[in-house]
Design a protein around this motif. Sequence first.
Motif, PDB file in Angstrom:
ATOM      1  N   CYS A 345       0.872  -1.180   0.000  1.00 41.15           N
ATOM      2  CA  CYS A 345       0.000   0.000   0.000  1.00 41.15           C
ATOM      3  C   CYS A 345       0.906   1.227   0.000  1.00 41.15           C
ATOM      4  CB  CYS A 345      -0.933   0.021   1.205  1.00 41.15           C
ATOM      5  SG  CYS A 345      -0.086   0.285   2.787  1.00 41.15           S
ATOM      6  N   ILE A 346       0.318   2.396  -0.183  1.00 37.28           N
ATOM      7  CA  ILE A 346       1.066   3.644  -0.107  1.00 37.28           C
ATOM      8  C   ILE A 346       0.568   4.431   1.096  1.00 37.28           C
ATOM      9  CG2 ILE A 346       1.710   5.790  -1.283  1.00 37.28           C
ATOM     10  CD1 ILE A 346       2.779   3.271  -2.631  1.00 37.28           C
ATOM     11  N   ARG A 347       1.498   4.928   1.914  1.00 39.46           N
ATOM     12  CA  ARG A 347       1.143   5.705   3.106  1.00 39.46           C
ATOM     13  C   ARG A 347       1.708   7.117   3.004  1.00 39.46           C
ATOM     14  NH1 ARG A 347       2.706   2.132   8.301  1.00 39.46           N
ATOM     15  NH2 ARG A 347       1.637   3.870   9.354  1.00 39.46           N
ATOM     16  N   ALA A 348       0.942   8.087   3.490  1.00 38.59           N
ATOM     17  CA  ALA A 348       1.445   9.460   3.574  1.00 38.59           C
ATOM     18  C   ALA A 348       2.482   9.523   4.685  1.00 38.59           C
ATOM     19  CB  ALA A 348       0.309  10.433   3.846  1.00 38.59           C
ATOM     20  N   LYS A 349       3.562  10.264   4.459  1.00 37.38           N
ATOM     21  CA  LYS A 349       4.640  10.372   5.443  1.00 37.38           C
ATOM     22  C   LYS A 349       4.444  11.661   6.243  1.00 37.38           C
ATOM     23  CE  LYS A 349       9.673   9.824   5.758  1.00 37.38           C
ATOM     24  NZ  LYS A 349      10.920   9.709   4.970  1.00 37.38           N
ATOM     25  N   ILE A 350       3.588  11.577   7.248  1.00 38.67           N
ATOM     26  CA  ILE A 350       3.249  12.759   8.055  1.00 38.67           C
ATOM     27  C   ILE A 350       3.968  12.702   9.390  1.00 38.67           C
ATOM     28  CG2 ILE A 350       1.377  14.117   9.078  1.00 38.67           C
ATOM     29  CD1 ILE A 350      -0.549  12.830   7.099  1.00 38.67           C
TER      30      ILE A 350
END
Length: 708
Positions: A345-350
């Motif tokens: 999956c793709i995750r936002a890097k926050i």
Amino acid sequence: MGFELNVANRASQAALLPVILIATSINEARSNPVITINYHDTALLEGDNAVIQFKAGDKSVNGTIPAIQELRAQFPYLSGKDVKGEDEWISKLDSFDTLDFKALDPVLQNLDTHLLLRSFVSGYSLSTPDIAIWGALRGNRVVSAALKKGTLVNLGRWYKFLEDLCPWATVAVETLTAVAKEKKAAKSKAGASYDIALKNTENGVVTRFPPEPSGYLHIGHAKAALLNDYFAHEKYNGTLLLRFDDTNPSNEKQEFQDAIVEDLALMGIQPNRVSYTSDYFDELYDYCITMIKTGKAYADDTDKETMAKQRWDGIPSQRREMAAEESLARFEEMKKGTPEGLRWCIRAKISADDKNKAMRDPVIYRCNPAPHHRTGTKWVIYPTYDFACPVVDSMEGVTHALRTIEYRDRNPQYQWMLDALSLRTVQVWDFARMNFIRTLLSKRKLTKLVESGVVWGWDDPRFPTIRGIRRRGMTIPALREFILKQGPSKNITLFDWATIWATNKKYIDPVAPRHTAIEKADMVPTTVTGAPAPYTEKRAKHAKNAAVGEKTVAFSSSIILEQFDVKSFKQDEEITLMNWGNAIVRKITTEGDKVTNLELELHLAGDVKKTEKKVTWLSTEAQTLVLVDLVDFDHLLKKDSLDEDDILEDVLNFDTEFRVSAMADGNISEVQVGDIIQFDRKGFYRVDRAPAPGVPAVFFNIPTGKQK
């Protein structure tokens, strides 16, 4: 001479109801009301702090007791034989208006003792003190609590007896309550409640309603839709977008999408434009690549359970520092739908450990090989709502995102997505979602009940879906009024369904035709001596609204009554056959504890106002009776609200349908599905299945907000 009663609806109901009910009883006794009842704000009344004002021509009196005294002077028949005794009780009315239980308790105890061997407060028939005291007690919430305890046995018996004897009294109470709520809500709506400091409205307002087509709209969705419509089309001269958030093909269907469009149209919501998140899949894909390239997103193959635990504990993923090139390669595998790609999956890097858990690297893209109902098999990767919503809001020109307060923790995430992609900002406003007691609003749980067969379908009358509550008998104008009166407040409230059904009653009561139904179980065949040969008459379907039309009422010496009514009859007692006249009980034939036959002697010269029992009946001659099923429902849940650890099956109420077979008057053969009628002494009903040869018509009971 004209008569007018002015009521300050801000005042205590215990002070208002005694006079209102007496005036109502006078109007009920006449075919044309003689007293006009006006509801005002206190400031609109003449006199010093007047809460009740009765005008008889040029004469005007203020106050509860003076108004009652003047009513008795103008309508002498209100006073019975014991005028002195009645005056004494009326003089005590003020003592019922306190909310101090210590002061109220001895007053109630005294009245309870007085009623030990009495059916009426004064004399042997209904009189002014009965109506006035009942009104004072009905308007005092402390009295209601005391009666529920059941310790005031005689008072409780008398109170229920009066309530059954004077059904118009409850209607008058509900009217007063509804008027007060309506004025309060109207003031709130016109004032601060809709002034929520939306910014930049002078540059145009564009709102949106973004449902996922994974189920039918429920009443919670209706609030979001109506408020967005209100701000776009009524508060401001703006634009409303309907955008289907179709990013999860496993749960979405064309059926749900079509139903949402139909339900919005029924509610009078007409979006200026309809779009789909799937319209922007290419752009969203490109934006995700941009985020990966700029180091603001990364690919992750951590399993779902481990990822959830890491996010909860604030632990960064081992893939968090993966190079952009490698993440892009994984994203390409995801796009192809390869076995390797499906793992990622793709995750936002926050942030890995932000105090707001919504900011802990949320997933923004995931794989799903299921065919999409619009795009087919073109895509096997889909953006999440958290990513797609802010991006598409900005792309479509949304200026103000109005959404329920459950998204509040995700508001910083929403803004982060826009900032990360340098997109135009959108103002977000949270409002409280509508929660109702003993009601599921989780689409996942509602779907489970449908698929497991607990309910009949998405339009089940026990469901909070728009289609469900409409099938139960909710009108669209009542639904709109109730929701819009709540406004965009942030205050979370758990509503009782009685509040919205009471609003609905205001719309159906003035127009619902009146009919008669007699329950089949142990119904009692009755002979009426003195009745003429079978004949029919045309009567108004609604005594107070001629526009509703006429019905045919049959009369004969052969009628049927309900067992419940007949069991209360006494030998030689005079009763009233509603909409016909009085009759005297001459012979009661029983078998065990049931009445099997009854003989009445018609006595049309009798005074219907003096009888204690007024019953419904049907002639078995001069008409063809119609077989009907009368269906009532209970809530699907046993608890007012669910806790997080509640198991759905443990709190489900599996005994929620109550069906009674009955015979209805011949006019019922003409009703159509969706018609709303009232069966006298039973309540309002919606036709769910019209009469047909060999099968009973089906009527669903419509709640009115009154507790049973």
